[in-house]
Design a protein around this motif. Structure first.
Motif, short mmCIF file in Angstrom:
data_model
loop_
_atom_site.label_atom_id
_atom_site.label_comp_id
_atom_site.label_asym_id
_atom_site.label_seq_id
_atom_site.Cartn_x
_atom_site.Cartn_y
_atom_site.Cartn_z
N ASP A 146 0.78 -1.20 -0.05
CA ASP A 146 -0.21 0.07 -0.09
C ASP A 146 0.94 1.31 0.06
O ASP A 146 0.31 2.37 0.37
N HIS A 148 2.42 4.69 -1.06
CA HIS A 148 2.04 5.84 -2.17
C HIS A 148 3.12 5.75 -3.32
O HIS A 148 4.14 5.72 -3.20
N ARG A 210 1.31 -1.86 -6.96
CA ARG A 210 -0.07 -1.56 -6.19
C ARG A 210 -0.93 -2.49 -6.69
O ARG A 210 -2.12 -2.68 -6.10
N TYR A 291 5.21 16.23 -4.37
CA TYR A 291 4.45 15.27 -3.80
C TYR A 291 3.50 16.37 -2.74
O TYR A 291 2.09 15.78 -2.65
N PRO A 293 0.47 18.65 -1.30
CA PRO A 293 -0.87 18.88 -1.97
C PRO A 293 -1.01 20.42 -2.28
O PRO A 293 -1.93 20.71 -3.11
N GLY A 297 -0.29 17.59 -5.77
CA GLY A 297 -1.64 16.95 -5.27
C GLY A 297 -2.58 17.63 -5.35
O GLY A 297 -3.72 17.39 -4.91
N GLU A 300 -5.69 16.01 -7.17
CA GLU A 300 -6.20 14.98 -6.26
C GLU A 300 -7.26 15.59 -5.61
O GLU A 300 -8.24 15.09 -5.12
N ARG A 304 -11.20 15.04 -4.61
CA ARG A 304 -11.67 14.72 -3.23
C ARG A 304 -12.85 15.69 -2.79
O ARG A 304 -13.78 15.38 -2.11
N ASP A 405 -4.36 8.37 -5.92
CA ASP A 405 -3.16 8.67 -5.58
C ASP A 405 -2.02 8.66 -6.38
O ASP A 405 -0.86 8.91 -6.38
#
Length: 489
Positions: A146, A148, A210, A291, A293, A297, A300, A304, A405
Motif C-alpha cells: 500500500d 504511495h 499496487r 508530492y 498537496p 497533489g 487529487e 476529493r 493517489d
C-alpha cells in the motif's frame, strides 16, 4: 554606487534615511541586483541587536519568494495578469494543438523546435533508454503493497543515481556538467535521455506494484505515452495497443505539465543541483517537492472536493462554506495566474474528447455547477479565483481509470522534462554554478550562557516542549516489561 546622474536613466535611486546617503542601483531587464543593497550600511544604533548586522549592509526580505528572481532564464515565460504561458516563446495553445510532448521536450531543453531528423534522433535515444536494470524489480518489490506511488517514484529516481557513476560529479570531478565542451555535453545528454525515458518505466512499475502484477518490459514501436499506457495495462494480450484517444489526451496533458517556470519543485531541483550533485538526486528532490498537496497533489484534491460535495444541488452550500472559510476550494486560483490559466481551456477541450470514449464522469455535473457558481460569485471574482489546470485534469485522469493517489505521478513524469531543462541551463550558465544559499532574518534570542540542568526553570507551552504520543503493540508491552538497563522515567 554613487549619486544618480542624467546619464543613468535606467536606475533606482534609494535614499537611506538612517544615514542620509543616496544610492544609485542599475536596473537591467526591469530588475535590480539584491546584493546592491548590501552596500547600504549604517552604524549600529543604541540598544539595537547585534544579530541585525546593520553594519554589514541591508538585506532583502522576501518570505516565500514572492518577488525574488534567482536566475536568468530563456525557457518559460508567464504573464499571470494576461493568462499567458509560452515555452521558449511559443504559446502553449499552439504547442498543445500542433506539437507532442517529446517534441516540446526537445524545445524546452535545447531551445528550438527540432527538424524531422533531429526529432527522430532524440525520440530514438529517449525510447532506447526506457529499460531499467533488472535489480529495479527487487527494489520495487521491497515496498509495502500500500505504499504511495509518489514515495516509490521519488525513491526510484534516487536509486537510479547509484547505477550511473559516470553521472556523479562527486566521482568524476565537480566540473563534469559545467565545462560546456563536447564530451561534457554528451555525458549530460545521456543522463537526460535516461531520466526522460525511465520516468515512464519507473512510474508504471510503481503502478504495477499496487496492482499486484508482474512488471512489463517497455515495448518498441509505440509513442512515449503509448509505451507508458502499455507498461501499466498490458497483461499478456496479443498485439495490445492502447486506445489512441487516451494516448493522445495523455500526451497533451504531459505537454501542458512539462514546465511552469520556477515553481516549487523546479526550484527544489535547482537548489539541490546547485551543490553539483548528480542529476538523479536532484530530480528525486524535485519529485519529493511535487508530492505536496499545494503542488502536485492539487488535482487529487479537486476530486476529493467534488466527491465531498456529492451532487450539483449541494454546490451553493459548499460555496457559502468556502466564503466562511470552513471549506477549501481546490482547482481555482493560482500563485502566478491572476485571471485565467491558459492551460485550463486546453484541458477542458481534451476532457471532451476523452469523455466521448470513456463516458462522462459522474462528478462532471457537480464540477460544472461549481465552476459556474464560482465564476458568477462576486466573492471569487474580486479575488480573481478562476479555474486552473488542476480543475479538469483530475476528471480526465479519473475517467481514464487512474486511482487518485496516482495523479501526482502523472504530474511528475512530464515535469521531469522541465526540471532537466532548467538544470541543464543552470549547469551551462555564464559564470558557472554558485551554490544557492539564501539569507535569513534572525529574530531569535541574543547571546545566552549555558545553565546546568538542575538550575533551569521548565519552559512550558504548546509547541515549546516535545509532544507526548501514544504507544501501542510491541512498544507498549516493552515499556511495561522489566529488563536490564531499562530507562526509568
Amino acid at each position: 554606487m554613487g549619486r544618480p546622474t542624467e546619464t543613468q536613466p535606467d536606475s533606482l535611486t534609494v535614499r537611506d534615511n538612517r544615514t542620509g546617503k543616496t544610492y544609485n542601483i542599475p536596473i537591467v531587464d526591469n530588475a535590480v541586483t539584491a546584493t546592491a543593497f548590501k552596500g547600504m550600511t549604517a552604524p549600529k544604533r543604541a540598544g539595537e541587536r547585534d544579530e541585525n548586522e546593520t553594519e554589514k549592509g541591508l538585506r532583502v526580505q522576501d518570505k516565500g519568494f514572492l518577488n525574488t528572481a534567482v536566475i536568468r532564464s530563456e525557457i518559460t515565460y508567464i504573464d499571470g495578469e494576461a493568462g499567458v504561458l509560452r515555452y521558449r516563446g511559443y504559446p502553449i495553445e499552439q504547442l498543445a494543438l500542433q506539437s507532442s510532448h517529446l517534441e516540446t521536450a526537445y524545445l524546452l531543453i535545447y531551445g528550438s523546435l527540432p527538424t524531422g531528423e533531429q526529432y527522430k534522433f532524440f525520440e530514438n535515444e529517449v525510447m532506447r533508454h526506457t529499460v531499467v536494470h533488472s535489480d529495479a524489480e527487487g527494489f520495487f518489490r521491497s515496498f509495502r503493497y500500500d505504499a504511495h506511488p509518489m514515495s516509490m517514484l521519488t525513491s526510484a529516481f534516487a536509486m537510479l543515481g547509484s547505477y550511473y557513476s559516470d553521472a556523479n560529479p562527486s566521482l568524476q570531478g565537480q566540473r563534469l556538467f559545467t565545462k560546456g565542451d563536447k564530451a561534457s555535453l554528451a555525458i549530460m545528454d545521456r543522463q537526460i535521455y535516461r531520466l526522460i525515458g525511465k520516468a515512464t518505466t519507473l512510474a508504471a512499475m510503481a503502478y504495477r506494484v499496487r496492482q499486484g502484477r508482474d512488471f512489463v518490459t517497455p515495448p518498441t514501436g509505440l509513442s512515449y505515452t503509448g509505451s507508458f499506457l502499455y507498461q501499466m495495462d498490458h497483461i499478456g494480450e496479443e498485439n495490445y495497443v492502447p486506445n489512441p484517444v487516451l494516448e493522445k489526451a495523455l500526451d497533451v496533458l504531459f505537454l501542458l505539465h512539462a514546465d511552469h517556470e520556477l515553481n516549487a519543485s523546479c526550484t527544489t531541483v535547482l537548489q539541490t543541483g546547485s551543490s553539483l550533485v548528480d542529476p538523479y538526486s536532484a530530480i528525486a528532490a524535485g519529485c519529493a517537492s511535487l508530492y505536496g498537496p499545494l503542488h502536485g497533489g492539487a488535482n487529487e484534491a479537486v476530486i476529493r472536493m467534488l466527491i465531498s460535495i456529492g451532487s450539483p444541488e449541494n454546490v451553493p452550500a459548499f460555496i457559502e462554506a468556502v466564503k466562511r472559510r470552513e471549506k477549501t476550494l481546490s482547482g481555482f486560483g493560482h500563485r502566478v495566474y491572476k485571471t485565467s490559466d491558459p492551460r485550463s481551456f486546453i484541458v477542458r477541450k481534451t476532457a471532451d474528447e476523452v469523455f466521448k470514449v470513456t463516458g462522462k464522469d459522474e462528478l462532471l455535473e457537480t464540477a460544472m455547477a461549481l465552476h459556474d457558481a464560482a465564476m458568477k460569485d462576486e466573492y471569487f471574482i474580486k479575488r480573481k479565483l478562476a479555474p486552473n489546470v488542476d480543475f479538469c485534469s483530475g476528471l480526465i485522469y479519473r475517467a481514464m481509470g487512474f486511482p487518485l493517489d496516482f495523479f501526482p505521478v502523472l504530474f511528475a513524469v512530464p515535469r521531469v522534462v522541465g526540471w532537466l531543462a532548467h538544470w541543464r541551463q543552470m549547469m551551462l550558465q555564464e559564470g558557472g554554478v554558485k551554490i544557492w544559499r539564501p539569507r535569513q532574518i534572525y529574530v531569535g534570542p541574543g547571546k545566552r550562557d549555558y545553565v546546568p540542568a538542575e538550575q533551569r526553570a521548565a519552559v512550558q507551552g504548546l509547541g515549546k516542549t516535545p509532544s507526548a504520543v501514544e504507544h501501542g503493540g510491541m512498544s507498549k508491552r516493552s515499556m511495561l516489561a522489566s529488563f536490564k538497563g531499562k530507562t526509568k522515567l
